[in-house]
Design an enzyme around this catalytic site. Structure first.
Site, PDB file in Angstrom:
ATOM      1  N   PRO A  11    -110.544 -30.580  -2.693  1.00  0.00           N
ATOM      2  CA  PRO A  11    -110.501 -31.766  -3.563  1.00  0.00           C
ATOM      3  C   PRO A  11    -111.860 -32.453  -3.651  1.00  0.00           C
ATOM      4  O   PRO A  11    -112.608 -32.510  -2.677  1.00  0.00           O
ATOM      5  CB  PRO A  11    -109.480 -32.671  -2.881  1.00  0.00           C
ATOM      6  CG  PRO A  11    -109.506 -32.250  -1.452  1.00  0.00           C
ATOM      7  CD  PRO A  11    -109.812 -30.778  -1.457  1.00  0.00           C
ATOM      8  N   GLU A  12    -112.153 -32.956  -4.842  1.00  0.00           N
ATOM      9  CA  GLU A  12    -113.388 -33.723  -5.037  1.00  0.00           C
ATOM     10  C   GLU A  12    -113.228 -35.155  -4.560  1.00  0.00           C
ATOM     11  O   GLU A  12    -114.194 -35.792  -4.165  1.00  0.00           O
ATOM     12  CB  GLU A  12    -113.772 -33.714  -6.515  1.00  0.00           C
ATOM     13  CG  GLU A  12    -114.164 -32.357  -7.027  1.00  0.00           C
ATOM     14  CD  GLU A  12    -114.485 -32.374  -8.512  1.00  0.00           C
ATOM     15  OE1 GLU A  12    -114.700 -33.471  -9.063  1.00  0.00           O
ATOM     16  OE2 GLU A  12    -114.509 -31.297  -9.110  1.00  0.00           O
ATOM     17  N   THR A  13    -111.993 -35.639  -4.618  1.00  0.00           N
ATOM     18  CA  THR A  13    -111.694 -37.022  -4.229  1.00  0.00           C
ATOM     19  C   THR A  13    -110.639 -37.017  -3.132  1.00  0.00           C
ATOM     20  O   THR A  13    -109.650 -36.302  -3.221  1.00  0.00           O
ATOM     21  CB  THR A  13    -111.172 -37.831  -5.438  1.00  0.00           C
ATOM     22  OG1 THR A  13    -112.145 -37.804  -6.473  1.00  0.00           O
ATOM     23  CG2 THR A  13    -110.865 -39.264  -5.053  1.00  0.00           C
ATOM     24  N   ARG A  44    -117.629 -35.492  -0.950  1.00  0.00           N
ATOM     25  CA  ARG A  44    -116.327 -35.931  -1.438  1.00  0.00           C
ATOM     26  C   ARG A  44    -116.420 -37.391  -1.869  1.00  0.00           C
ATOM     27  O   ARG A  44    -117.130 -38.177  -1.267  1.00  0.00           O
ATOM     28  CB  ARG A  44    -115.245 -35.818  -0.370  1.00  0.00           C
ATOM     29  CG  ARG A  44    -115.017 -34.454   0.196  1.00  0.00           C
ATOM     30  CD  ARG A  44    -114.512 -33.485  -0.854  1.00  0.00           C
ATOM     31  NE  ARG A  44    -114.252 -32.191  -0.284  1.00  0.00           N
ATOM     32  CZ  ARG A  44    -115.164 -31.262  -0.080  1.00  0.00           C
ATOM     33  NH1 ARG A  44    -116.424 -31.472  -0.393  1.00  0.00           N
ATOM     34  NH2 ARG A  44    -114.832 -30.092   0.418  1.00  0.00           N
ATOM     35  N   ARG A  45    -115.676 -37.714  -2.901  1.00  0.00           N
ATOM     36  CA  ARG A  45    -115.531 -39.108  -3.322  1.00  0.00           C
ATOM     37  C   ARG A  45    -114.373 -39.684  -2.517  1.00  0.00           C
ATOM     38  O   ARG A  45    -113.320 -39.058  -2.412  1.00  0.00           O
ATOM     39  CB  ARG A  45    -115.214 -39.158  -4.811  1.00  0.00           C
ATOM     40  CG  ARG A  45    -114.961 -40.549  -5.327  1.00  0.00           C
ATOM     41  CD  ARG A  45    -114.680 -40.509  -6.821  1.00  0.00           C
ATOM     42  NE  ARG A  45    -114.383 -41.839  -7.277  1.00  0.00           N
ATOM     43  CZ  ARG A  45    -113.425 -42.133  -8.151  1.00  0.00           C
ATOM     44  NH1 ARG A  45    -112.707 -41.167  -8.689  1.00  0.00           N
ATOM     45  NH2 ARG A  45    -113.217 -43.366  -8.512  1.00  0.00           N
TER      46      ARG A  45
END
Length: 87
Positions: A11-13, A44-45
């Site tokens: 996941p990016e976030t 990661r955000r």
């Protein structure tokens, strides 16, 4: 197992609850600041959720930084802020 790991998207976030996950009352939960720093280092955000409607986003930033968790105001999603955005 290796093939399955390759097919899982990272996941990016990452969305994290605050109370009970990152801290309990005013005490940092062991490893939570390091976990947040590690997630940031891996690009990661982070978003921080809370259902507490008594504190402002600025107050949460101050609390988190005081506990050793780096964050910005726009990363805090609180109940009051969400309700105001929805209305």
């Amino acid at each position: 197992v290796y093939a399955a790991q390759e097919s899982v998207e990272v996941p990016e976030t990452v969305v994290l609850d605050c109370d009970g996950v990152l801290w309990e009352a005013n005490s940092l939960i062991e490893g939570s600041a390091e976990a947040c720093a590690s997630l940031r280092a891996s690009q990661r955000r982070l978003l921080f959720l809370t259902n507490n409607s008594f504190k402002s986003r600025k107050a949460y930033v101050q609390k988190m930084r005081g506990l050793g968790i780096e964050c910005e105001e726009e990363e805090i999603i609180g109940a009051a802020f969400s309700a105001a955005q929805w209305l």
